[in-house]
Design a protein around this motif. Structure first.
Motif, PDB file in Angstrom:
ATOM      1  N   ALA A 134       0.649  -1.091  -0.009  1.00 26.73           N
ATOM      2  CA  ALA A 134      -0.147  -0.110   0.007  1.00 26.73           C
ATOM      3  C   ALA A 134       0.815   1.264  -0.030  1.00 26.73           C
ATOM      4  O   ALA A 134       1.737   1.246   0.659  1.00 26.73           O
ATOM      5  CB  ALA A 134      -1.042   0.159   1.146  1.00 26.73           C
ATOM      6  N   SER A 153      -3.257   1.818  -9.666  1.00 24.70           N
ATOM      7  CA  SER A 153      -3.382   0.728  -8.612  1.00 24.70           C
ATOM      8  C   SER A 153      -3.529  -0.353  -9.591  1.00 24.70           C
ATOM      9  O   SER A 153      -4.027  -0.501 -10.908  1.00 24.70           O
ATOM     10  CB  SER A 153      -4.669   1.251  -8.303  1.00 24.70           C
ATOM     11  OG  SER A 153      -4.447   2.143  -7.219  1.00 24.70           O
ATOM     12  N   ARG A 158      -2.013  -1.139  -3.923  1.00 30.47           N
ATOM     13  CA  ARG A 158      -3.068  -0.381  -3.645  1.00 30.47           C
ATOM     14  C   ARG A 158      -2.735   0.900  -3.313  1.00 30.47           C
ATOM     15  O   ARG A 158      -1.876   1.389  -2.220  1.00 30.47           O
ATOM     16  CB  ARG A 158      -3.591  -0.883  -2.256  1.00 30.47           C
ATOM     17  CG  ARG A 158      -5.037  -0.160  -1.590  1.00 30.47           C
ATOM     18  CD  ARG A 158      -5.641  -1.163  -0.633  1.00 30.47           C
ATOM     19  NE  ARG A 158      -6.767  -0.314  -0.272  1.00 30.47           N
ATOM     20  CZ  ARG A 158      -8.031  -0.464  -0.429  1.00 30.47           C
ATOM     21  NH1 ARG A 158      -8.249  -0.991  -1.472  1.00 30.47           N
ATOM     22  NH2 ARG A 158      -9.192   0.221  -0.187  1.00 30.47           N
ATOM     23  N   TYR A 160      -3.527   4.767  -1.795  1.00 28.69           N
ATOM     24  CA  TYR A 160      -4.295   5.742  -1.236  1.00 28.69           C
ATOM     25  C   TYR A 160      -4.117   7.112  -1.542  1.00 28.69           C
ATOM     26  O   TYR A 160      -2.822   7.497  -1.663  1.00 28.69           O
ATOM     27  CB  TYR A 160      -3.936   5.534   0.398  1.00 28.69           C
ATOM     28  CG  TYR A 160      -4.557   4.334   0.846  1.00 28.69           C
ATOM     29  CD1 TYR A 160      -5.893   4.200   1.506  1.00 28.69           C
ATOM     30  CD2 TYR A 160      -3.931   3.189   0.957  1.00 28.69           C
ATOM     31  CE1 TYR A 160      -6.434   3.036   2.021  1.00 28.69           C
ATOM     32  CE2 TYR A 160      -4.503   1.716   1.383  1.00 28.69           C
ATOM     33  CZ  TYR A 160      -5.855   1.914   2.015  1.00 28.69           C
ATOM     34  OH  TYR A 160      -6.185   0.711   2.558  1.00 28.69           O
TER      35      TYR A 160
END
Length: 310
Positions: A134, A153, A158, A160
């Protein structure tokens, strides 16, 4: 098509990860085959084309996987073919010459570019192996940030999103300095308790400067700040941590290895003095890495600071 400039460990790992989803063009200085020198055993998928700089620069979205201290010179030489594109910095540091983070360096040389930064707790080898990772994607422009988040992505990568570019890039840069200090603590045999204290007080320093520069506290508490700090201060995969270990133990370190925290410590030591922000750990790391102070003197200076409320 996504273009990646820089075929070191992180650039190569991103090419492998993104190549599982879409076509990618990759350029690296002196690269010709399909193996990544800094990622032993990793081979690029067929969706990744190894191309010249003239070809990769045609992509509208370009990931700049270059060392932080090399980015300014690269952009100064090639800004004509890069300006106006989406340029995503994939490095962590503060430029010694300008005092800017990566997006500031992009804006300095390519003022029409849509600048963003990809940062957070990650090792290139994990990304290349397809292990879940992430990261934070920071972009001041909300619409551009959303588009990049979707584009970059994958099933195992992942992202953010945040608009707090300052918090994301200074969190990623400053944690490298603290990682060096954590390595010094362990290399010198000062113990796990000392490392925990160092990480805690180092995080306080990171917040002090970043918030002074306009960052948001929640960004520093997220992946690009606290998350990255934990990873790099506790794993021997971190070059900054390994460099600190060698420094604390008094042993040699491979000069061919890029240690972003060394130059960042120097840049931030100057910046924090100019901004009048107290950063004792960063100042000690800068002095140690420039051989201006001994390890014993640095430890004594930190431990003899006036007692105060936390």
């Amino acid at each position: 098509m996504i273009g990646i400039i820089g075929a070191g460990a992180f650039g190569g790992a991103l090419a492998i990860a993104l190549g599982a989803k879409q076509p990618v063009s990759l350029w690296g200085r002196g690269m010709s085959g399909r193996e990544i020198a800094r990622l032993p055993g990793a081979v690029l998928p067929q969706t990744v084309q190894v191309v010249g700089l003239d070809v990769v620069s045609r992509a509208d979205t370009l990931l700049l996987a270059l060392p932080a201290q090399a980015m300014g010179q690269f952009l100064a030489e090639h800004w004509r073919v890069l300006d106006g594109k989406a340029l995503v910095a994939c490095c962590k540091g503060v430029d010694v010459l300008s005092g800017f983070g990566p997006t500031g360096v992009i804006a300095q040389h390519c003022p029409r570019a849509r600048a963003a930064i990809l940062t957070g707790p990650s090792f290139a080898s994990d990304i290349a192996k397809g292990l879940p990772t992430a990261l934070t994607l920071a972009c001041a422009d909300k619409a551009e940030g959303e588009a990049l988040q979707q584009r970059l992505s994958t099933d195992v990568l992942r992202l953010y999103r945040t608009s707090d570019v300052t918090g994301a890039e200074f969190g990623g840069a400053l944690k490298n300095v603290i990682a060096i200090a954590a390595g010094v603590v362990m290399g010198a045999g000062l113990g796990e308790s000392a490392r925990a204290a160092l990480m805690t007080r180092g995080f306080a320093e990171m917040q002090r400067l970043a918030l002074h520069l306009g960052a948001r506290a929640e960004t520093l508490a997220g992946l690009s700040g606290f998350g990255d700090l934990v990873l790099t201060c506790t794993s021997a995969q971190s070059r900054n941590y390994r460099y600190g270990l060698a420094l604390g133990a008094g042993t040699g370190f491979d000069p061919a290895q890029t240690v972003e925290g060394v130059a960042t410590a120097k840049a931030v030591a100057t910046l924090s003095q100019h901004k009048q922000v107290d950063m004792p750990i960063t100042q000690m790391v800068a002095a140690l890495t420039q051989q201006k102070i001994t390890l014993e003197a640095a430890i004594h200076a930190l431990m003899s600071r006036p007692l105060k409320q936390e």
